[in-house]
Design an enzyme around this catalytic site. Structure first.
Site, PDB file in Angstrom:
ATOM      1  N   ASN A  48      41.419  35.157  37.980  1.00  0.00           N
ATOM      2  CA  ASN A  48      40.168  35.327  37.248  1.00  0.00           C
ATOM      3  C   ASN A  48      39.670  34.049  36.572  1.00  0.00           C
ATOM      4  O   ASN A  48      38.690  34.090  35.842  1.00  0.00           O
ATOM      5  CB  ASN A  48      40.300  36.461  36.229  1.00  0.00           C
ATOM      6  N   CYS A  49      40.282  32.919  36.828  1.00  0.00           N
ATOM      7  CA  CYS A  49      39.870  31.638  36.243  1.00  0.00           C
ATOM      8  C   CYS A  49      38.654  31.094  36.989  1.00  0.00           C
ATOM      9  O   CYS A  49      38.667  30.968  38.216  1.00  0.00           O
ATOM     10  CB  CYS A  49      41.031  30.651  36.321  1.00  0.00           C
ATOM     11  N   ASP A  50      37.598  30.755  36.261  1.00  0.00           N
ATOM     12  CA  ASP A  50      36.374  30.246  36.882  1.00  0.00           C
ATOM     13  C   ASP A  50      36.604  28.954  37.655  1.00  0.00           C
ATOM     14  O   ASP A  50      36.037  28.762  38.728  1.00  0.00           O
ATOM     15  CB  ASP A  50      35.280  30.029  35.835  1.00  0.00           C
ATOM     16  N   LYS A  62      38.248  29.754  40.876  1.00  0.00           N
ATOM     17  CA  LYS A  62      37.254  30.344  41.783  1.00  0.00           C
ATOM     18  C   LYS A  62      36.409  29.261  42.442  1.00  0.00           C
ATOM     19  O   LYS A  62      36.120  29.322  43.640  1.00  0.00           O
ATOM     20  CB  LYS A  62      36.358  31.329  41.035  1.00  0.00           C
TER      21      LYS A  62
END
Length: 115
Positions: A9-11, A14
């Site tokens: 879930n780390c931007d 991503k």
């Protein structure tokens, strides 16, 4: 084999994954939280990059550590801290056959994969 280490879930992770996919680069994703990390992995990374490069001192996890632990952290204690709290590690860590990159900048990835 190229492995991208991080959390799902780390931007920034991503963005790195999107860049790799858009550039047709095959890789395996290793989620710190799901797949875990060993002390040997973290020790190898620390020896190659330096523990200061790996520890994200802007992370929530860093800020939640005891003040004494933060003040006295060194190469040895950082290994245990990163294994115990993998979200302390700057993300992502890209391992391209033993060559490591930490963090994500499109230009850095472009330079790395064009050489």
């Amino acid at each position: 084999m190229i492995t991208l280490y991080g959390i799902n879930n780390c931007d920034t992770v991503k963005k790195a994954r999107r860049w790799l996919e858009e550039n047709g680069i095959d890789y395996r994703f290793h989620d710190f939280r799901v797949d875990g990390l060993t002390a040997n992995q973290v020790t190898d990374w620390s020896q190659q990059l330096g523990w200061e490069t790996l520890v994200n001192k802007r992370s929530t996890t860093w800020k939640q550590l005891d003040e004494t632990e933060r003040a006295t952290m060194d190469a040895n204690s950082s290994i245990n801290a990163m294994v115990e709290h993998p979200t302390l590690i700057k993300r992502p860590v890209l391992d391209n056959n033993g060559e490591l990159l930490v963090g994500f900048k499109p230009e850095t990835y472009q330079d790395h994969f064009s050489s």
